[in-house]
Scaffold this motif. Structure first.
Motif, PDB file in Angstrom:
ATOM      1  N   GLY A 104      10.183   4.233  10.045  1.00  0.00           N
ATOM      2  CA  GLY A 104       9.756   2.834   9.989  1.00  0.00           C
ATOM      3  C   GLY A 104       8.264   2.586   9.920  1.00  0.00           C
ATOM      4  N   HIS A 105       7.456   3.644  10.018  1.00  0.00           N
ATOM      5  CA  HIS A 105       6.001   3.464   9.906  1.00  0.00           C
ATOM      6  C   HIS A 105       5.629   3.532   8.415  1.00  0.00           C
ATOM      7  CE1 HIS A 105       6.229   4.137  14.163  1.00  0.00           C
ATOM      8  NE2 HIS A 105       6.432   5.436  14.063  1.00  0.00           N
ATOM      9  N   HIS A 106       5.526   2.367   7.789  1.00  0.00           N
ATOM     10  CA  HIS A 106       5.293   2.359   6.340  1.00  0.00           C
ATOM     11  C   HIS A 106       3.819   2.222   5.973  1.00  0.00           C
ATOM     12  CE1 HIS A 106       9.573   2.173   6.202  1.00  0.00           C
ATOM     13  NE2 HIS A 106       9.641   0.916   6.629  1.00  0.00           N
ATOM     14  N   GLY A 107       2.982   1.850   6.935  1.00  0.00           N
ATOM     15  CA  GLY A 107       1.544   1.769   6.682  1.00  0.00           C
ATOM     16  C   GLY A 107       0.848   2.974   7.287  1.00  0.00           C
ATOM     17  N   PHE A 108      -0.187   3.456   6.608  1.00  0.00           N
ATOM     18  CA  PHE A 108      -0.886   4.657   7.076  1.00  0.00           C
ATOM     19  C   PHE A 108      -2.397   4.441   7.050  1.00  0.00           C
ATOM     20  CE2 PHE A 108       3.225   6.225   5.748  1.00  0.00           C
ATOM     21  CZ  PHE A 108       3.524   7.191   6.693  1.00  0.00           C
ATOM     22  N   CYS A 109      -3.083   5.241   7.871  1.00  0.00           N
ATOM     23  CA  CYS A 109      -4.537   5.363   7.833  1.00  0.00           C
ATOM     24  C   CYS A 109      -4.908   6.629   7.088  1.00  0.00           C
ATOM     25  CB  CYS A 109      -5.093   5.579   9.240  1.00  0.00           C
ATOM     26  SG  CYS A 109      -5.533   4.117  10.104  1.00  0.00           S
ATOM     27  N   ALA A 110      -6.018   6.575   6.367  1.00  0.00           N
ATOM     28  CA  ALA A 110      -6.580   7.763   5.748  1.00  0.00           C
ATOM     29  C   ALA A 110      -8.072   7.811   6.076  1.00  0.00           C
ATOM     30  CB  ALA A 110      -6.370   7.715   4.240  1.00  0.00           C
ATOM     31  N   ALA A 111      -8.633   9.014   6.036  1.00  0.00           N
ATOM     32  CA  ALA A 111     -10.067   9.175   6.301  1.00  0.00           C
ATOM     33  C   ALA A 111     -10.850   9.527   5.044  1.00  0.00           C
ATOM     34  CB  ALA A 111     -10.293  10.256   7.364  1.00  0.00           C
ATOM     35  N   THR A 112     -10.148   9.918   3.982  1.00  0.00           N
ATOM     36  CA  THR A 112     -10.825  10.329   2.739  1.00  0.00           C
ATOM     37  C   THR A 112     -10.112   9.715   1.534  1.00  0.00           C
ATOM     38  OG1 THR A 112      -9.432  12.281   2.332  1.00  0.00           O
ATOM     39  CG2 THR A 112     -11.362  12.594   3.772  1.00  0.00           C
ATOM     40  N   LEU A 113     -10.824   9.636   0.431  1.00  0.00           N
ATOM     41  CA  LEU A 113     -10.210   9.152  -0.809  1.00  0.00           C
ATOM     42  C   LEU A 113      -9.109  10.105  -1.273  1.00  0.00           C
ATOM     43  CD1 LEU A 113     -13.442   7.894  -2.553  1.00  0.00           C
ATOM     44  CD2 LEU A 113     -11.491   6.489  -1.853  1.00  0.00           C
ATOM     45  N   ARG A 114      -9.307  11.395  -1.050  1.00  0.00           N
ATOM     46  CA  ARG A 114      -8.280  12.372  -1.418  1.00  0.00           C
ATOM     47  C   ARG A 114      -6.971  12.088  -0.689  1.00  0.00           C
ATOM     48  NH1 ARG A 114      -4.819  14.419  -2.813  1.00  0.00           N
ATOM     49  NH2 ARG A 114      -4.158  16.581  -3.058  1.00  0.00           N
ATOM     50  N   VAL A 119      -5.987   9.162   0.387  1.00  0.00           N
ATOM     51  CA  VAL A 119      -5.415   7.942  -0.211  1.00  0.00           C
ATOM     52  C   VAL A 119      -4.694   8.298  -1.511  1.00  0.00           C
ATOM     53  CG1 VAL A 119      -5.935   5.699  -1.230  1.00  0.00           C
ATOM     54  CG2 VAL A 119      -7.210   6.466   0.793  1.00  0.00           C
ATOM     55  N   GLU A 120      -5.362   9.039  -2.366  1.00  0.00           N
ATOM     56  CA  GLU A 120      -4.778   9.419  -3.661  1.00  0.00           C
ATOM     57  C   GLU A 120      -3.477  10.200  -3.470  1.00  0.00           C
ATOM     58  OE1 GLU A 120      -9.295   9.818  -5.539  1.00  0.00           O
ATOM     59  OE2 GLU A 120      -8.167  11.619  -4.957  1.00  0.00           O
ATOM     60  N   GLY A 121      -3.498  11.149  -2.555  1.00  0.00           N
ATOM     61  CA  GLY A 121      -2.323  11.991  -2.322  1.00  0.00           C
ATOM     62  C   GLY A 121      -1.155  11.210  -1.748  1.00  0.00           C
ATOM     63  N   MET A 122      -1.448  10.279  -0.860  1.00  0.00           N
ATOM     64  CA  MET A 122      -0.374   9.460  -0.289  1.00  0.00           C
ATOM     65  C   MET A 122       0.250   8.582  -1.374  1.00  0.00           C
ATOM     66  SD  MET A 122       0.192  10.058   2.961  1.00  0.00           S
ATOM     67  CE  MET A 122       0.811   8.547   3.739  1.00  0.00           C
ATOM     68  N   ALA A 123      -0.572   7.997  -2.234  1.00  0.00           N
ATOM     69  CA  ALA A 123      -0.024   7.176  -3.322  1.00  0.00           C
ATOM     70  C   ALA A 123       0.794   8.039  -4.277  1.00  0.00           C
ATOM     71  CB  ALA A 123      -1.163   6.463  -4.050  1.00  0.00           C
ATOM     72  N   ASP A 124       0.267   9.217  -4.605  1.00  0.00           N
ATOM     73  CA  ASP A 124       1.007  10.131  -5.488  1.00  0.00           C
ATOM     74  C   ASP A 124       2.380  10.485  -4.916  1.00  0.00           C
ATOM     75  OD1 ASP A 124      -1.153  10.156  -7.185  1.00  0.00           O
ATOM     76  OD2 ASP A 124      -1.892  12.132  -6.558  1.00  0.00           O
ATOM     77  N   ALA A 125       2.466  10.530  -3.580  1.00  0.00           N
ATOM     78  CA  ALA A 125       3.726  10.901  -2.927  1.00  0.00           C
ATOM     79  C   ALA A 125       4.643   9.695  -2.705  1.00  0.00           C
ATOM     80  CB  ALA A 125       3.429  11.580  -1.585  1.00  0.00           C
ATOM     81  N   GLY A 126       4.255   8.543  -3.233  1.00  0.00           N
ATOM     82  CA  GLY A 126       5.105   7.359  -3.084  1.00  0.00           C
ATOM     83  C   GLY A 126       4.964   6.683  -1.734  1.00  0.00           C
ATOM     84  N   GLY A 155       2.269   4.733  -0.807  1.00  0.00           N
ATOM     85  CA  GLY A 155       1.103   3.860  -0.930  1.00  0.00           C
ATOM     86  C   GLY A 155       1.373   2.401  -0.607  1.00  0.00           C
ATOM     87  N   ALA A 156       2.417   2.117   0.162  1.00  0.00           N
ATOM     88  CA  ALA A 156       2.798   0.725   0.421  1.00  0.00           C
ATOM     89  C   ALA A 156       1.681  -0.068   1.105  1.00  0.00           C
ATOM     90  CB  ALA A 156       4.062   0.691   1.287  1.00  0.00           C
ATOM     91  N   ASP A 157       0.944   0.588   1.997  1.00  0.00           N
ATOM     92  CA  ASP A 157      -0.108  -0.119   2.748  1.00  0.00           C
ATOM     93  C   ASP A 157      -1.027   0.925   3.381  1.00  0.00           C
ATOM     94  OD1 ASP A 157      -1.720  -1.795   4.181  1.00  0.00           O
ATOM     95  OD2 ASP A 157      -0.146  -2.551   5.515  1.00  0.00           O
ATOM     96  N   ASP A 206      -0.598   0.502  -9.501  1.00  0.00           N
ATOM     97  CA  ASP A 206       0.309  -0.524  -8.998  1.00  0.00           C
ATOM     98  C   ASP A 206       1.277   0.037  -7.958  1.00  0.00           C
ATOM     99  OD1 ASP A 206       1.916   0.935 -10.632  1.00  0.00           O
ATOM    100  OD2 ASP A 206       2.177  -0.638 -12.147  1.00  0.00           O
ATOM    101  N   ASP A 207       1.086   1.313  -7.603  1.00  0.00           N
ATOM    102  CA  ASP A 207       1.916   1.900  -6.541  1.00  0.00           C
ATOM    103  C   ASP A 207       1.146   1.989  -5.223  1.00  0.00           C
ATOM    104  OD1 ASP A 207       0.090   3.790  -7.335  1.00  0.00           O
ATOM    105  OD2 ASP A 207       1.528   5.433  -7.564  1.00  0.00           O
ATOM    106  N   LEU A 208       0.065   1.217  -5.121  1.00  0.00           N
ATOM    107  CA  LEU A 208      -0.808   1.355  -3.957  1.00  0.00           C
ATOM    108  C   LEU A 208      -1.335  -0.006  -3.516  1.00  0.00           C
ATOM    109  CD1 LEU A 208      -2.620   3.074  -2.022  1.00  0.00           C
ATOM    110  CD2 LEU A 208      -4.300   3.186  -3.877  1.00  0.00           C
ATOM    111  N   ARG A 209      -1.152  -0.307  -2.227  1.00  0.00           N
ATOM    112  CA  ARG A 209      -1.900  -1.405  -1.618  1.00  0.00           C
ATOM    113  C   ARG A 209      -2.972  -0.749  -0.751  1.00  0.00           C
ATOM    114  NH1 ARG A 209      -0.121  -6.050   2.880  1.00  0.00           N
ATOM    115  NH2 ARG A 209      -2.151  -7.105   2.830  1.00  0.00           N
ATOM    116  N   LEU A 210      -4.221  -0.948  -1.132  1.00  0.00           N
ATOM    117  CA  LEU A 210      -5.331  -0.272  -0.452  1.00  0.00           C
ATOM    118  C   LEU A 210      -6.232  -1.293   0.226  1.00  0.00           C
ATOM    119  CD1 LEU A 210      -7.090   2.225   0.180  1.00  0.00           C
ATOM    120  CD2 LEU A 210      -8.217   1.883  -2.032  1.00  0.00           C
ATOM    121  N   THR A 211      -6.503  -1.026   1.504  1.00  0.00           N
ATOM    122  CA  THR A 211      -7.490  -1.790   2.269  1.00  0.00           C
ATOM    123  C   THR A 211      -8.566  -0.798   2.697  1.00  0.00           C
ATOM    124  OG1 THR A 211      -5.736  -3.226   3.093  1.00  0.00           O
ATOM    125  CG2 THR A 211      -7.828  -3.256   4.295  1.00  0.00           C
TER     126      THR A 211
END
Lengths: 336, 336
Positions: free
Chosen positions: B54-64, B66-73, B75-77, B97-102
């Motif tokens: 149920g944890h659909h939003g994630f934190c990232a510390a690097t652009l890599r 972010v990119e990898g999480m979106a690539d893996a599907g 990227g919801a939030d 369009d597979d990524l909501r990035l803040t």
């Protein structure tokens, strides 16, 4: 591309500095009297530079390093200066005709593994004071006999005075090296063979008893070795970008953190600044004395405290001459 | 395969322990009230396990990351809980369009970079005591106005009490968290928006003011966090092989060294033994009290002191249940 334009964090190697370090070492330890340790830089491109100046034999610390060096055509004479029990991977290496492999052994078990893996040649690894691998000097002859019984050629001995190489006082380093090398000579008496392998960057001009010096850090250097009286200069930096500046609390932050730096020797250095601490992806620092405040977006250079575990975090090194990136060297020997 | 048969060194994750840690956290911070920080484990396979509960939003510390999480599907939030000036990579991410990035911003420069990169949404990053990124609380409103002027949607604030999460005394942690979160609340008053993001594993049950907790280490844990009074258990070990035993000098050596361990929090632990030191590819240790001497070739487990920079050295984690390796998870988010 200018090094200041690199995506950060990024390893940067100053090529003229590296070449000068290599030349300085090669004057004292020419050709195969130096056996460069690839664990310090983990790059076959850098190893090829050393091969071109006559160092055709190399040290490795892992099977991955041995495999990668052979794959790169640098397998003329590789010493795995470490113990292994992995007979499957040794057997695969033993089948290669592009590789002469010698491995360190210090016990019945490692000798049996070498024999089972079909490795032809070994060195008896001797403990000369560093509490790591290596048999007792007095036990070296028994192990050499055992290895020969198992059909292995014993090329000689190795012993690394790793507890000595970092001592700041030069006479301490000299005395410690002499004591360690006396132990190694005693073991060599019992073992025989042409090779006495040892030493490192910190004892490069103090160790006169080995037939081949195992040094790697001298190529790229780090702040720990730079604190000694060595004629080698830091060629490796980690390029970073200033991400945040907080003048009211007195610090700035760049994107060179724990995952871009080996931290076992302590904090990195940033010239003109005091480094406060590192976290996963950040270094926090403060300008000293006359140093102007950095600005957000500014490029900075971070000097790592320990080269080996720093390089092992990165995929590539960017090679710079005259403020231009002239080459990119993959760190192709990392992992195991 | 048994974990004791893995080529070493190797990351090993005990799946039941991980699942229990995840369940414990999810009871207090269910669904999207937890924003797991992928920097702690750098694996989209582990992130998928969190997504499934149920944890659909994630934190990232690097652009890599972010990119990898979106690539893996996944990227919801995604919140890039870090500053960046890399407008080119932000622009590439903004087109997906597979990524909501803040992203976190804390200065005019990072706001301009977000706007230039076409990022739609930001959080104002606030310094709540940790000397790292983040604006002064009183400055947060001005930056939020500036961001809105540049066309960015300001979702709220983030502030990480990283100077507090590791304090051993629970009341110190409570008081420190309260003080930090008072600063964050003051900034939030000035900024507005629905999101107040902060906290970590060490303050998971003390921080009650954030709308979403940023925690990652609780999944795998390490000896530093295990020293606190937390209900999370170490799920991550580094499997090693004993390479050398020197009973006369009183130590043994295994193949888990500096390049397999984050060292900023100090030495790793080996149960029943005292760890003396680590070098590049070795840990030297000695059996304590009743612990029998290990033998050459024996499998051992090393407990890292800091999970994040440990994982970042490895290519994969081996997932174990009931002493069987049941899966292999690539550490696919490492590097930058």
């Amino acid at each position: 591309m200018k090094p200041a334009e690199l995506p950060t964090p990024a390893l940067v190697v100053d090529l003229p500095t590296l070449e000068e370090n290599v030349a300085t070492m090669a004057r004292r330890w020419p050709g195969e009297s130096l056996r460069p340790h690839v664990k310090a830089f983990k790059s076959t491109a850098l190893a090829k530079l050393l091969d071109r100046v006559g160092h055709h034999g190399f040290c490795a610390a892992t099977l991955r390093e041995v495999e990668g060096m052979a794959d790169a055509g640098l397998g003329a004479d590789i010493l795995l200066a470490n113990e292994t029990l992995d007979t499957d991977r040794l057997a695969a290496l033993a089948r290669r005709d592009d590789l002469r492999l010698t491995i360190a052994v210090d016990s019945i078990e490692t000798i049996e593994a070498a024999a089972a893996g079909g490795v032809g040649e070994v060195l008896i690894d001797v403990c000369v004071g560093l509490p790591r691998c290596g048999c007792e000097p007095a036990d070296a002859g028994r192990l050499a006999d055992l290895a020969r019984d198992r059909g292995l050629a014993v090329r000689g001995v190795m012993g690394y005075e790793g507890h000595i190489v970092g001592l700041e006082d030069r006479s301490d380093r000299r005395n410690g090296t002499d004591a360690s090398m006396a132990d190694l000579a005693a073991a060599h008496q019992l073992v025989g063979g042409a090779v006495v392998s040892g030493g490192g960057t910190g004892t490069w001009d103090l160790n006169s008893s080995v037939t081949e010096l195992q040094a790697g850090s001298y190529t790229l250097m780090d702040t720990a070795y730079a604190a000694l009286d060595l004629p080698f200069t830091q060629a490796l930096t980690v390029a970073g970008t200033v991400l945040s500046v907080n003048r009211s609390r007195g610090f700035a932050v760049a994107d060179v953190g724990l995952k871009a730096l080996g931290m076992d020797h302590g904090l990195p250095r940033v010239e003109g600044h005091d480094v406060w601490f590192c976290s996963d992806e950040h270094v926090t620092f403060a300008p000293r004395d006359e140093t102007p405040w950095p600005s957000v977006g500014q490029a900075i250079s971070v000097l790592p405290a320990h080269v080996d575990p720093t390089v092992a975090y990165h995929e590539r090194m960017h090679v710079v001459r005259d403020d231009e990136v002239v080459d990119v060297w993959p760190v192709d020997l990392r992992n195991w």
